[in-house]
Design an enzyme around this catalytic site. Sequence first.
Site, PDB file in Angstrom:
ATOM      1  N   SER A 117      -5.876   4.063  -4.752  1.00 61.21           N
ATOM      2  CA  SER A 117      -6.857   3.037  -5.139  1.00 61.21           C
ATOM      3  C   SER A 117      -7.725   2.524  -3.996  1.00 61.21           C
ATOM      4  CB  SER A 117      -6.133   1.841  -5.757  1.00 61.21           C
ATOM      5  OG  SER A 117      -6.221   1.919  -7.148  1.00 61.21           O
TER       6      SER A 117
ATOM      7  N   LYS B 126     -11.320   3.211  -4.008  1.00 57.79           N
ATOM      8  CA  LYS B 126     -12.262   2.408  -4.809  1.00 57.79           C
ATOM      9  C   LYS B 126     -13.222   1.624  -3.902  1.00 57.79           C
ATOM     10  CE  LYS B 126      -9.164   2.282  -8.760  1.00 57.79           C
ATOM     11  NZ  LYS B 126      -7.780   2.103  -9.102  1.00 57.79           N
TER      12      LYS B 126
ATOM     13  N   TYR C 265     -13.278  10.628  -9.877  1.00 66.29           N
ATOM     14  CA  TYR C 265     -12.326   9.530  -9.652  1.00 66.29           C
ATOM     15  C   TYR C 265     -10.994  10.072  -9.108  1.00 66.29           C
ATOM     16  CZ  TYR C 265      -8.816   6.012 -10.618  1.00 66.29           C
ATOM     17  OH  TYR C 265      -7.756   5.145 -10.473  1.00 66.29           O
TER      18      TYR C 265
ATOM     19  N   VAL D  95      -1.392   3.015  -4.539  1.00 64.49           N
ATOM     20  CA  VAL D  95      -0.003   3.336  -4.883  1.00 64.49           C
ATOM     21  C   VAL D  95       0.591   4.455  -4.014  1.00 64.49           C
ATOM     22  CG1 VAL D  95      -0.140   2.471  -7.256  1.00 64.49           C
ATOM     23  CG2 VAL D  95      -0.669   4.874  -6.792  1.00 64.49           C
TER      24      VAL D  95
HETATM   25  N1  GLU Z   1      -4.289   7.626  -9.162  1.00 62.35           N
HETATM   26  C1  GLU Z   1      -3.882   6.306  -9.552  1.00 62.35           C
HETATM   27  C2  GLU Z   1      -4.383   6.006 -10.935  1.00 62.35           C
HETATM   28  O1  GLU Z   1      -5.533   6.154 -11.165  1.00 62.35           O
HETATM   29  C3  GLU Z   1      -4.373   5.328  -8.548  1.00 62.35           C
HETATM   30  C4  GLU Z   1      -3.803   4.017  -8.820  1.00 62.35           C
HETATM   31  C5  GLU Z   1      -3.729   3.102  -7.657  1.00 62.35           C
HETATM   32  O2  GLU Z   1      -3.577   3.449  -6.483  1.00 62.35           O
HETATM   33  O3  GLU Z   1      -3.786   1.920  -7.980  1.00 62.35           O
HETATM   34  O4  GLU Z   1      -3.654   5.635 -11.823  1.00 62.35           O
END
Ligand code: GLU
Length: 308
Positions: A66, A69, A190, A260
């Site tokens: 994440s 992002k 993504y 995560v």
């Molecule tokens: N690949 C994870 C998802 O999209 C990333 C989530 C994260 O790091 O919060 O569910």
Amino acid sequence: MGDQDIKKILEKAVSIGSEHVEQGNCASYIPELSKADKHNLGVCILTTGLDKYTMGHTRERFTIQSISKVISLAVALQHCGFDKVFSKMNMEPSGDAFNSLVKLDLTSDKPFNPMINAGAITTAGYLVQEVSFDDMVAYARKLCLDDGIVMDEKVYESEKNNCSRNRAIAYLLQSKGILESNVEESLDMYIRMCSLSVNAESLAGLGLVLANGGRHPESGSRLMDAHAVRVVKTIMMTCGMYDGSGEFAVRVGIPSKSGVGGGILAVVEKSMGIGIYGPSLDEKGNSIGGQRMLEYLSETMGLHMFAE
Ligand code: GLU
């Protein structure tokens, strides 16, 4: 504060963090992430004065998840501008899990913010109209001051084979007229961004560039538009730690973003970037040892935004 003092503080931070890792677990929604050693912990500080301090597992690579992002939002702001980016999403904390689609369907016509999956998939929809994934890798390398960043193929495959929930979010976004680009291409962008492999040092590099207002710490050249950097840091402060962002802001008071994979990116304005690795997560998805380390660093080094 001298070099030796900072080293001692980092040593203590890692030892405090280590006391808590047993209470958490590595992410297990894909097999690749559950293979990490939950006892690993590392912290790297890069200062605007170009000093570097490391302790623990700071070179070990893991996927950015994440935290990507932040990079995606910065690049989207740069290419599309603030008004377009926020015409399709809001900038409010959601108070829900990062992959929730309940409120998106029931109460809101737009994703709450770009730091949850619905917002980040919307952002990916802007990106695919503007840049290639190779361009995004180049941006990630530049902003993290790390030429070693590549996509982790195994994690990418694993994510791609287990993305039903994100695919559901993407199609829901399309049904609401929010995601206007090709759904599968946006989802792929993504997932690729989540699969970039970084380490605590790359995250500290990104933190340093953001702390420095988007300028390269050595050359002073502009890597990212100053307004985009301000927007990104503010949203990290309010929404960067999933639905634990409020408590984290009170306890630590440093704009941060977690993933995560166990990473945390933290930005101490005009002063330093901090990169953390600790794959043992709490129930919200934040590195359990990483949060304790940052709380300790904030207290002992006076890094809280509202430090007395
Ligand atoms: N690949 C994870 C998802 O999209 C990333 C989530 C994260 O790091 O919060 O569910």
